[in-house]
Scaffold this motif. Structure first.
Motif, mmCIF file in Angstrom:
data_model
loop_
_atom_site.group_PDB
_atom_site.id
_atom_site.type_symbol
_atom_site.label_atom_id
_atom_site.label_comp_id
_atom_site.label_asym_id
_atom_site.label_seq_id
_atom_site.Cartn_x
_atom_site.Cartn_y
_atom_site.Cartn_z
ATOM 1 N N LEU A 62 -0.855 -2.888 12.617
ATOM 2 C CA LEU A 62 -0.376 -3.524 11.510
ATOM 3 C C LEU A 62 -0.936 -3.687 10.083
ATOM 4 O O LEU A 62 -0.709 -3.441 9.100
ATOM 5 C CB LEU A 62 -0.076 -4.956 11.886
ATOM 6 C CG LEU A 62 1.059 -5.279 13.115
ATOM 7 C CD1 LEU A 62 1.065 -6.591 13.550
ATOM 8 C CD2 LEU A 62 2.653 -4.678 12.346
ATOM 9 N N ARG A 63 -2.376 -3.611 10.493
ATOM 10 C CA ARG A 63 -3.302 -3.805 9.016
ATOM 11 C C ARG A 63 -3.185 -2.441 8.418
ATOM 12 O O ARG A 63 -3.169 -2.324 7.184
ATOM 13 C CB ARG A 63 -4.745 -3.969 9.708
ATOM 14 C CG ARG A 63 -5.496 -4.154 8.473
ATOM 15 C CD ARG A 63 -6.982 -4.677 9.139
ATOM 16 N NE ARG A 63 -7.286 -4.175 10.288
ATOM 17 C CZ ARG A 63 -7.559 -4.844 11.484
ATOM 18 N NH1 ARG A 63 -7.230 -5.897 11.475
ATOM 19 N NH2 ARG A 63 -8.128 -4.269 12.459
ATOM 20 N N GLN A 64 -3.204 -1.149 9.025
ATOM 21 C CA GLN A 64 -2.932 0.026 8.416
ATOM 22 C C GLN A 64 -1.586 -0.108 7.852
ATOM 23 O O GLN A 64 -1.328 0.844 6.880
ATOM 24 C CB GLN A 64 -3.075 1.195 9.490
ATOM 25 C CG GLN A 64 -2.927 2.488 8.884
ATOM 26 C CD GLN A 64 -3.892 2.816 7.866
ATOM 27 O OE1 GLN A 64 -4.974 2.381 7.955
ATOM 28 N NE2 GLN A 64 -3.637 3.752 6.882
ATOM 29 N N ALA A 65 -0.684 -0.394 8.442
ATOM 30 C CA ALA A 65 0.679 -0.154 8.056
ATOM 31 C C ALA A 65 1.084 -0.939 6.975
ATOM 32 O O ALA A 65 2.070 -0.883 6.186
ATOM 33 C CB ALA A 65 1.749 -0.714 8.949
ATOM 34 N N ALA A 66 0.452 -2.048 6.593
ATOM 35 C CA ALA A 66 0.517 -2.858 5.547
ATOM 36 C C ALA A 66 -0.261 -2.752 4.172
ATOM 37 O O ALA A 66 -0.277 -3.332 3.354
ATOM 38 C CB ALA A 66 0.094 -4.213 6.010
ATOM 39 N N ARG A 67 -1.161 -1.569 4.295
ATOM 40 C CA ARG A 67 -1.683 -0.936 3.027
ATOM 41 C C ARG A 67 -0.503 -0.763 1.891
ATOM 42 O O ARG A 67 0.417 -0.140 2.199
ATOM 43 C CB ARG A 67 -2.302 0.344 3.427
ATOM 44 C CG ARG A 67 -3.551 0.106 4.257
ATOM 45 C CD ARG A 67 -4.527 1.132 4.422
ATOM 46 N NE ARG A 67 -5.468 1.046 5.177
ATOM 47 C CZ ARG A 67 -6.876 0.620 5.014
ATOM 48 N NH1 ARG A 67 -6.760 -0.214 3.605
ATOM 49 N NH2 ARG A 67 -7.497 0.188 5.777
ATOM 50 N N GLY A 68 -0.593 -1.256 0.641
ATOM 51 C CA GLY A 68 0.227 -1.178 -0.138
ATOM 52 C C GLY A 68 1.601 -2.080 -0.188
ATOM 53 O O GLY A 68 2.272 -2.321 -1.013
ATOM 54 N N ALA A 69 1.531 -3.055 0.832
ATOM 55 C CA ALA A 69 2.464 -3.926 1.075
ATOM 56 C C ALA A 69 2.530 -5.041 0.336
ATOM 57 O O ALA A 69 1.236 -5.500 -0.393
ATOM 58 C CB ALA A 69 2.852 -4.185 2.730
ATOM 59 N N ARG A 70 3.445 -5.875 -0.152
ATOM 60 C CA ARG A 70 3.492 -7.036 -0.922
ATOM 61 C C ARG A 70 3.188 -8.194 -0.008
ATOM 62 O O ARG A 70 2.614 -9.035 -0.285
ATOM 63 C CB ARG A 70 4.848 -7.419 -1.751
ATOM 64 C CG ARG A 70 4.889 -8.720 -2.341
ATOM 65 C CD ARG A 70 3.952 -8.565 -3.599
ATOM 66 N NE ARG A 70 3.817 -9.933 -4.009
ATOM 67 C CZ ARG A 70 3.026 -10.847 -3.649
ATOM 68 N NH1 ARG A 70 2.188 -10.685 -2.543
ATOM 69 N NH2 ARG A 70 3.086 -12.139 -4.151
ATOM 70 N N LEU A 71 3.688 -8.033 1.209
ATOM 71 C CA LEU A 71 3.617 -9.079 2.401
ATOM 72 C C LEU A 71 3.893 -8.481 3.670
ATOM 73 O O LEU A 71 4.462 -7.618 3.877
ATOM 74 C CB LEU A 71 4.703 -10.025 2.014
ATOM 75 C CG LEU A 71 4.875 -11.383 2.932
ATOM 76 C CD1 LEU A 71 3.607 -12.293 2.566
ATOM 77 C CD2 LEU A 71 6.148 -12.026 2.894
ATOM 78 N N LEU A 72 2.929 -8.968 4.630
ATOM 79 C CA LEU A 72 2.969 -8.807 5.713
ATOM 80 C C LEU A 72 3.486 -9.874 6.678
ATOM 81 O O LEU A 72 2.816 -11.083 6.558
ATOM 82 C CB LEU A 72 1.635 -8.458 6.455
ATOM 83 C CG LEU A 72 1.284 -8.116 8.146
ATOM 84 C CD1 LEU A 72 2.382 -6.932 8.569
ATOM 85 C CD2 LEU A 72 -0.209 -7.760 8.477
ATOM 86 N N VAL A 73 4.590 -9.666 7.470
ATOM 87 C CA VAL A 73 5.178 -10.719 8.281
ATOM 88 C C VAL A 73 4.961 -10.668 9.763
ATOM 89 O O VAL A 73 5.142 -9.421 10.229
ATOM 90 C CB VAL A 73 6.450 -10.822 8.035
ATOM 91 C CG1 VAL A 73 7.009 -12.239 8.782
ATOM 92 C CG2 VAL A 73 7.081 -11.074 6.537
ATOM 93 N N VAL A 74 4.065 -11.519 10.478
ATOM 94 C CA VAL A 74 4.167 -11.530 11.934
ATOM 95 C C VAL A 74 4.374 -12.786 12.701
ATOM 96 O O VAL A 74 4.563 -13.780 11.944
ATOM 97 C CB VAL A 74 2.653 -11.507 12.445
ATOM 98 C CG1 VAL A 74 2.270 -9.963 11.656
ATOM 99 C CG2 VAL A 74 1.768 -12.401 11.672
#
Length: 299
Positions: A122-134
């Motif tokens: 998830l950390r890798q997939a959130a690169r460039g994301a505005r928000l990470l939701v878990v």
């Protein structure tokens, strides 16, 4: 949800494991994406390759195998995301004309499946994301520390703000944000203002004054409690003139306890990390373990 004028940069990333907590997280992320016009990335961390090489189907058994199971979980998450986006888009389309928002084009949805443990994937997939939701499972004090470890890990290490979902949205209830004298507090406040605008919620600022002596160091002096809170309220109102803003000064030596009490009726509690490179800190960790509401950790 309402949205501030204009679209934001980046995407909304959300982890999906097939659990009820993950379904709540996808619905929350889809609603946020619909309100902001951001694309939605549904991420499934495929953990089995870490432990075994037997990933293929069982001979003679159609639809079997760990690889097929992972693909089915991601497909389920994508379908849920698309349904939630359509429902959120319909609600946005029927909102009063006075409420600003994105156009009514349904945001794009993409799926990502990567082998590995949940937090690094998830950390890798959130690169460039505005928000990470878990999601957070909410299984009780002991099991929460195990089930919630992914959220705690990411809250301290993700490259973007992290929203830990503990329950469905609570419309009309406030976004509560903790403000203090740390250098990162203005950025945390700005994050809370942005979120309150998107959710169409009032914003409530809380400063916990522990009563410690403060030294004056000139122009960068730490403000006394009430003055600091009043300054933060003025700043929030300057960032969003139409936002309903209130504040409360609370006394006590246990900051986490005071913040949790202030957020008892909140939709989301927003907190910042004083030093993103040094972990969460005791207050944020305690809040993540015990919060009755959703928690956003600003980065």
């Amino acid at each position: 949800m309402a949205s501030p004028a204009g679209h934001e940069a980046g995407i909304v990333a959300v982890g999906y494991s097939g659990s009820e907590a993950a379904r709540l997280a996808v619905r929350w992320a889809a609603s946020y994406a619909a309100a902001t016009g951001l694309a939605l990335r549904v991420v499934h961390a495929w953990v089995w390759p870490v432990f075994t090489k037997n990933l293929g189907p069982v001979k003679g058994v159609a639809g079997s195998g760990l690889r097929h199971s992972a693909e089915a979980i991601l497909a389920e998450g994508l379908e849920l995301a698309r349904s939630a986006l359509e429902a959120s888009g319909a609600a946005t389309a029927t909102a009063p004309a006075s409420v600003p928002g994105p156009d009514h084009t349904t945001p794009a949805v993409e799926g990502v499946i990567e082998p590995g443990l949940a937090a690094p994937v998830l950390r890798q997939a959130a690169r460039g994301a505005r928000l990470l939701v878990v999601g957070s499972r909410g299984l009780g004090a002991v099991l929460d520390q195990v089930a919630g470890s992914v959220g705690i890990d990411l809250a301290g290490s993700a490259p973007c703000p992290v929203l830990v979902v503990r329950r469905a949205r609570n419309p009309g209830h406030p976004v509560v944000v903790g403000v203090d004298a740390s250098p990162r507090s203005p950025a945390t406040l700005a994050e809370a203002v942005r979120l309150a605008e998107v959710l169409g919620a009032p914003l409530h600022l809380v400063h916990v004054d522990r009563g410690s002596a403060r030294e004056d160091h000139g122009r960068h002096a730490v403000l006394p409690g009430q003055e600091l809170l009043d300054h933060a309220i003025d700043e929030a109102r300057s960032l969003a003139s139409g936002l309903k803003v209130s504040g409360a000064l609370r006394g006590g030596h246990a900051a986490a306890r005071e913040l949790l009490a202030a957020a008892a009726d909140a939709d989301v509690l927003v907190l910042g990390t004083h030093d993103p490179g040094a972990g969460l800190g005791n207050t944020v960790s305690a809040v993540l373990h015990k919060a009755p509401c959703n928690v956003l950790v600003s980065r």
